[in-house]
Write a protein that holds these residues in place. Structure first.
Motif, short mmCIF file in Angstrom:
data_model
loop_
_atom_site.label_atom_id
_atom_site.label_comp_id
_atom_site.label_asym_id
_atom_site.label_seq_id
_atom_site.Cartn_x
_atom_site.Cartn_y
_atom_site.Cartn_z
N VAL A 73 19.53 -11.77 65.24
CA VAL A 73 20.66 -12.19 66.07
C VAL A 73 21.90 -12.37 65.20
O VAL A 73 23.01 -11.99 65.58
CB VAL A 73 20.34 -13.49 66.83
N LYS A 74 21.72 -12.94 64.01
CA LYS A 74 22.85 -13.12 63.10
C LYS A 74 23.39 -11.78 62.62
O LYS A 74 24.60 -11.63 62.40
CB LYS A 74 22.46 -14.00 61.93
N VAL A 75 22.51 -10.80 62.48
CA VAL A 75 22.98 -9.46 62.12
C VAL A 75 23.86 -8.92 63.23
O VAL A 75 24.94 -8.34 62.97
CB VAL A 75 21.79 -8.51 61.87
N GLY A 76 23.45 -9.12 64.47
CA GLY A 76 24.26 -8.68 65.61
C GLY A 76 25.62 -9.35 65.65
O GLY A 76 26.61 -8.76 66.11
N GLN A 77 25.70 -10.58 65.14
CA GLN A 77 26.96 -11.31 65.15
C GLN A 77 27.95 -10.79 64.10
O GLN A 77 29.11 -11.22 64.08
CB GLN A 77 26.69 -12.81 64.89
N LEU A 78 27.52 -9.86 63.26
CA LEU A 78 28.41 -9.29 62.26
C LEU A 78 29.35 -8.24 62.84
O LEU A 78 30.16 -7.66 62.13
CB LEU A 78 27.59 -8.68 61.12
N GLY A 79 29.19 -7.99 64.14
CA GLY A 79 30.08 -7.04 64.79
C GLY A 79 29.42 -5.75 65.20
O GLY A 79 30.07 -4.85 65.73
N THR A 109 28.36 -5.31 49.43
CA THR A 109 29.61 -5.01 50.14
C THR A 109 30.01 -6.13 51.09
O THR A 109 31.17 -6.23 51.49
CB THR A 109 29.47 -3.70 50.94
N ARG A 110 29.04 -6.99 51.44
CA ARG A 110 29.36 -8.09 52.35
C ARG A 110 28.32 -9.19 52.21
O ARG A 110 27.12 -8.94 52.17
CB ARG A 110 29.39 -7.60 53.80
N TRP A 111 28.81 -10.43 52.12
CA TRP A 111 27.93 -11.60 52.12
C TRP A 111 27.95 -12.24 53.50
O TRP A 111 29.00 -12.33 54.13
CB TRP A 111 28.39 -12.62 51.07
N ALA A 112 26.80 -12.69 53.97
CA ALA A 112 26.74 -13.29 55.31
C ALA A 112 25.50 -14.18 55.41
O ALA A 112 24.56 -14.07 54.60
CB ALA A 112 26.67 -12.19 56.37
N ASP A 113 25.51 -15.06 56.39
CA ASP A 113 24.33 -15.88 56.69
C ASP A 113 23.38 -15.01 57.51
O ASP A 113 23.65 -14.69 58.67
CB ASP A 113 24.74 -17.12 57.48
N LEU A 114 22.28 -14.61 56.92
CA LEU A 114 21.32 -13.71 57.57
C LEU A 114 19.98 -14.39 57.85
O LEU A 114 19.13 -13.82 58.52
CB LEU A 114 21.06 -12.49 56.69
N ARG A 115 19.80 -15.59 57.32
CA ARG A 115 18.47 -16.21 57.34
C ARG A 115 18.13 -16.86 58.69
O ARG A 115 18.98 -17.35 59.40
CB ARG A 115 18.40 -17.32 56.28
N LEU A 116 16.83 -16.88 58.95
CA LEU A 116 16.28 -17.67 60.03
C LEU A 116 16.01 -19.06 59.47
O LEU A 116 15.27 -19.21 58.49
CB LEU A 116 14.98 -17.04 60.54
N ALA A 117 16.64 -20.08 60.04
CA ALA A 117 16.42 -21.45 59.56
C ALA A 117 14.95 -21.83 59.73
O ALA A 117 14.29 -21.41 60.69
CB ALA A 117 17.31 -22.41 60.33
#
Length: 577
Positions: A309-315, A389-397
């Motif tokens: 879901v967080k990957v989807g939030q990257l656009g 190329t890009r840093w992001a929060d990708l983890r499942l808590a």
């Protein structure tokens, strides 16, 4: 209502396809019956509970100033195609064709899973000035969703009842006020329904928007995972949750990048074993996904799961995991030997970019695949060796990690989602032309919110949360009847006269009473009474025969009390704890 005149088909055995307690009890107690997979009929008792939930919802929505409408379940496909989410939603929607149509018939109608498109088109055609805002509309309507695997009774059904509401405001400030008003309204609704629930931050998903919260009922049978802390200072859906990851057991020195043989190693766990002994927290996991028709590498610490879901939030609008063959064609290696070291658009032209989880920033002494089957690299420095190329929060808590806003440890529990509120923004109004003229005569799209309650889901959540080993336990505000009157001495004329008299007295006083006048053994009536979960069981049996007393069992506590007939009404109004 007399039991002998009612339709209450109770079951002694648990239906084979009923997996969770509430589904089993609703079937056994004769509240619902399955017609087909994911499709249910509400029987009289179930319908009484459903109507009481709807009444509470209507009262609180009306109190908030929202106006009730009723929109069609049957909707033109072209309206959805004109809106912003047809491609994302069409796979779960039912298309409607004439029964006699051929396979080549092109459908023009769909059954609505929600009504954002319909209400927005209604507003677009009838509201054109800021003076007509704000407005909030709601309905209680049957919805349809083509669930591939319906299960858990009313919790995941193909046909279900929802309360959906929609607010329209001139600007963001007004939209926030409408959102907050609905948030408070939902709290009143679920409080009156007797539910224990958590309000959690949530992903907006296919609905879109900038702000979203779910109302989740803690329950082992739930399909949602909720992340929270005991103090109540943080709660989020698993898709939305963020956390502070646990530190690595040890952080290796930068060292020299070294390739070493790892024959047969295919997983994180394989590399943890002897002779390698690399802790999962010291590994870099490499996943490959197609995102909007381009291949990307996603890097995480070996002990951290990816949150898609967080990957989807990257656009990205489309996301799927690459196949092993696609991965091999792009990287020259197969799953188990993949890594991001040395991967650039020039060296690997099929890879569009490398996106890494923030927990990997500045990490040294890591181990990852060498992009050569049977080999890995040790001494990896994220900063030196991987061109992120890009840093992001990708983890499942995960449970045990620290909350983002405190040092409290996160906990994870299962829950049933019963409500969801969204601040939609202008996603729908811009697409469908819901514009108004502001005070300066300038055309502006309405700022929208949408607010859903799963009415049938709420019913089953209440049944699940309140049940015990003997059956359901309904809150007084929602029980199908307030009192179950049980005639146990069915051959005793005096007992029969007392039961008939009490039945008439309670009905005349406006008390909802179900009179079990069946010629059945006391044990059968006790079992059925507990199964139905009606708050009070008034028994006319041995105690009445011997001492002219009614035995009153409080279903919630399981305690039985001896009550004089003259004091019964007072007891029912103010029962002991």
């Amino acid at each position: 209502m007399r039991w002998t005149e009612a339709f209450i088909p109770t079951l002694r055995e648990v239906p084979q396809d009923a997996e969770i307690r509430s589904h089993q009890l609703l079937l056994r107690a004769g509240f619902i019956r399955k017609l087909s997979s994911g499709i249910y009929t509400f029987l009289p008792l179930g319908l009484r509970v459903l109507r009481k939930i709807e009444r509470i919802i209507r009262e609180e929505m009306d109190r908030s100033g929202a106006m009730e409408v009723l929109m069609p379940a049957l909707q033109p496909k072209e309206l959805w195609e004109a809106g912003p989410r047809w491609d994302a939603a069409k796979n779960v929607m039912f298309a409607v064709n004439p029964a006699g149509s051929t396979p080549h018939h092109h459908f023009e109608l769909v059954l609505g899973p929600t009504h954002e498109e319909v209400i927005t088109s209604l507003v677009a055609g009838n509201i054109n000035s800021y003076r007509q805002l704000p407005r909030t509309f709601y309905q209680i309507q049957t919805k349809f969703r083509d669930e591939i695997r319906p299960r858990f009774g009313l919790l995941r059904a193909k046909e279900f009842i929802m309360k959906d509401g929609y607010s329209f405001d001139l600007d963001d400030a007004g939209a926030d006020e409408s959102y907050d008003k609905m948030h408070q309204t939902y709290q009143r609704i679920f409080d009156r329904c007797g539910l224990k629930y958590r309000i959690v931050e949530a992903d907006t998903g296919v609905m879109g928007g900038s702000r979203s919260q779910e109302f989740q009922v803690p329950c082992e049978a739930g399909e949602s995972d909720v992340v929270y802390i005991e103090s109540g200072g943080y709660a989020a859906s698993i898709e939305k949750a963020v956390s502070k990851p646990k530190s690595r057991a040890k952080s290796g020195p930068p060292g020299k990048l070294e390739k070493f043989a790892t024959p047969g190693v295919k997983t994180i766990e394989d590399l943890e074993k002897t002779p390698y002994g690399v802790a999962s927290s010291d590994q870099v996991k490499t996943l490959v996904y197609w995102c909007d028709s381009k291949l990307y590498l996603f890097l995480l610490r070996g002990d951290h799961p990816l949150n898609e879901v967080k990957v989807g939030q990257l656009g990205f609008s489309e996301l799927r995991a690459a196949s092993d063959a696609e991965i091999a064609a792009a990287l020259g290696a197969h799953v188990g030997s993949l890594g991001g070291a040395g991967v650039t658009p020039r060296s690997h032209p099929k890879i569009a970019g490398v996106i890494a989880d923030e927990a990997l920033k500045d990490q040294e002494g890591m181990t990852t695949g060498a992009n050569e089957d049977g080999f890995h690299l040790r001494g990896v420095s994220l900063k030196r060796d991987i061109a992120v190329t890009r840093w992001a929060d990708l983890r499942l808590a995960q449970a045990g990690e620290k909350a983002p806003n405190s040092d409290e440890e996160l906990k994870v529990e299962r829950a049933i989602e019963v409500g969801h509120v969204f601040k939609l923004g202008t996603k729908y109004s811009q697409k469908l032309g819901a514009n108004v003229l502001d005070e300066n005569g300038k055309s502006r799209p309405c700022v929208m919110g949408c607010y859903g309650i799963g009415v049938t889901r709420t019913l089953q959540a209440i049944a699940e949360q309140g049940a015990d080993k003997d059956g359901m336990v309904w809150p007084e505000a929602l029980a199908p009847f307030a009192v179950l009157l049980q005639l146990l001495e069915t051959k005793d004329e005096e007992a029969i006269r007392a039961a008939e008299g009490l039945y008439s007295e309670l009905r005349d006083a406006g008390v909802e009473v179900l009179y079990d006048d069946r010629d059945e053994r006391a044990g059968v009536k006790f079992k059925d009474g507990d199964l139905l979960g009606i708050p009070f069981q008034v028994r006319i049996g041995k105690s009445f025969k011997e001492g002219k007393l009614f035995e009153v069992k409080i279903r919630k506590t399981g305690k039985a009390h001896q009550v004089k007939p003259s004091e019964l009404r007072k007891f029912l109004h103010s029962p002991p704890p």
